[in-house]
Enzyme design. Structure first.
Site, PDB file in Angstrom:
ATOM      1  N   LYS A   1       5.117   0.855  -2.664  1.00  0.00           N
ATOM      2  CA  LYS A   1       3.940   1.290  -1.895  1.00  0.00           C
ATOM      3  C   LYS A   1       3.407   2.598  -2.429  1.00  0.00           C
ATOM      4  O   LYS A   1       2.194   2.847  -2.399  1.00  0.00           O
ATOM      5  CB  LYS A   1       4.282   1.398  -0.404  1.00  0.00           C
TER       6      LYS A   1
ATOM      7  N   LYS B   1       5.903 -13.379  -4.312  1.00  0.00           N
ATOM      8  CA  LYS B   1       5.984 -13.884  -2.937  1.00  0.00           C
ATOM      9  C   LYS B   1       4.583 -13.992  -2.308  1.00  0.00           C
ATOM     10  O   LYS B   1       3.685 -13.227  -2.664  1.00  0.00           O
ATOM     11  CB  LYS B   1       6.924 -13.015  -2.091  1.00  0.00           C
TER      12      LYS B   1
ATOM     13  N   LYS C   1       0.339 -11.000   2.403  1.00  0.00           N
ATOM     14  CA  LYS C   1      -0.972 -10.792   3.028  1.00  0.00           C
ATOM     15  C   LYS C   1      -1.811  -9.804   2.230  1.00  0.00           C
ATOM     16  O   LYS C   1      -3.012  -9.728   2.413  1.00  0.00           O
ATOM     17  CB  LYS C   1      -0.850 -10.389   4.492  1.00  0.00           C
TER      18      LYS C   1
END
Ligand code: ATP
Ligand code: LTN
Length: 334
Positions: free
Chosen positions: A115, A197, A200
């Site tokens: 992140k 993966k 979203k």
């Protein structure tokens, strides 16, 4: 333990549009576990602001997520479904646990590294201590089990380390939690890049099936899913696209890969993809209908938000008072 039952805690962030991965990897397992355990399912809105959010959008998404928990089959009378920000104990315990967590431990967290590289202009202290808030979420309710996807295992290991470290100093204060990784749907991959993966935050919307996608979009995305040129339905790591579609089909139909391979032996990929599309529609269409119905009943949802926050607060305060006493905070004069 609460009464006769062991305690379960889990949470999800209200950021982005939820995908089939979130449903099959997390929510669906939650519903299966909800009879066996005393469950706390939180919408972890405090975690969300570690990345900049538009306030109105966050509020809307948090409510949509809470509604989705109920629509997915979690009975709000039996399961404590609530907003993390409505229980101040999360922040209070997180502060204390921050003082029992080492910089070196947090520096090793792969989600932080990930992140931080994605949000290089906003590497704030909250992003760094995110796993400590997550530990507080779990330990506050003395949770025995925590159902999460494989990607959250490192955070759970840290939670266990923090709990054990604290207990070693002050005696048995915290239950040391166990991760629970569901059998099927543990990791649903992108339909376009099956090595990644399903997420979203993926930039390619065709890689993810969103829970609110309409049936035709779902069918189209499945039809366009990347496969291979071998042309044979097998459950093999060499055919990652097909492997993923089989996983999705299995999770939707509660079947094993062996059963599915037998069922579709000799069929073309096109036919199998169509079946996958229908299996996903069969799961998501009723879910979407229930969400729409619940959204109409504002006072019902408001009631749940209020009652469950009170219930969560009650249990949170019990642990918090114990911890505050242990670390030496003066008692409140009542
Ligand atoms: P993002 O990709 O934006 O970081 P996310 O889609 O991974 O978000 P989270 O809020 O981090 O979503 O995850 C919520 C829950 O869903 C977690 O328990 C996570 O393990 C699970 N989950 C998320 N994506 C998948 C997936 N593709 N397959 C299985 N489980 C998943
Ligand atoms: N970090 C998790 C969400 C999360 C969580 C938790 C999961 C926050 N607190 C406590 C389980 C238990 C995520 O991003 N999926």
């Amino acid at each position: 333990m609460i009464g006769e039952k062991k305690v379960l805690f889990s949470g999800m962030q209200a950021t982005g549009n939820l995908t089939l991965g979130n449903y099959l990897g997390a929510l669906k397992n939650w519903v299966t576990l909800s009879d066996e355990y005393e469950c706390f399912y939180s919408v972890v809105d405090m975690h969300s602001i570690t990345v900049r959010q538009d306030p109105a959008t966050l509020r809307k998404r948090a409510r949509a997520l809470l509604t989705l928990y109920i629509a997915a089959g979690l009975d709000p009378q039996k399961n404590c479904i609530y907003y993390q920000s409505h229980v101040s104990g999360h922040a209070e315990l997180a502060w204390i646990l921050n003082c029992f967590t080492y910089m070196g431990e947090l520096n090793r967290m792969t989600q932080f590294k990930d992140k931080a590289s994605k949000h290089a202009d906003n590497i704030n202290a909250g992003l760094f201590t995110y796993p400590v808030l997550m530990a507080a979420d779990i330990l506050l309710y003395q949770a025995d089990v925590v159902p999460v996807g494989i990607d959250q295992m490192q955070h759970l290991e840290l939670t266990r380390d923090i709990a054990q470290r604290f207990n070693a100093v002050y005696g048995d204060v915290f239950t040391v939690p166990q991760a629970y990784i569901g059998k099927s749907g543990a990791k649903i991959m992108s339909l376009q890049e099956p090595s990644k993966k399903m997420s979203k935050s993926d930039e390619n919307p065709n890689g993810s099936i969103y829970l609110m996608d309409d049936p035709d979009t779902i069918r189209r995305k499945c039809k366009r899913a990347v496969t291979d040129s071998l042309g044979e339905i097998r459950y093999s790591e060499e055919q990652p696209g097909l492997h993923n579609l089989i996983d999705i089909y299995c999770a939707c139909q509660n079947k094993t890969p062996d059963e599915v391979v037998k069922e579709f032996a000799g069929c073309g990929y096109g036919q199998f993809k169509e079946a996958v599309g229908e299996a996903v529609v069969a799961i998501l269409e009723p879910l979407q209908k229930r969400v729409a119905e619940l959204e109409k009943d504002k006072s019902y949802i408001d009631g749940i938000i209020k009652e469950n926050a009170e219930k969560a607060n009650y249990f949170a305060q019990k642990t918090l008072r114990k911890v505050q006493k242990k670390v030496g905070f003066p008692e409140k004069i009542r």
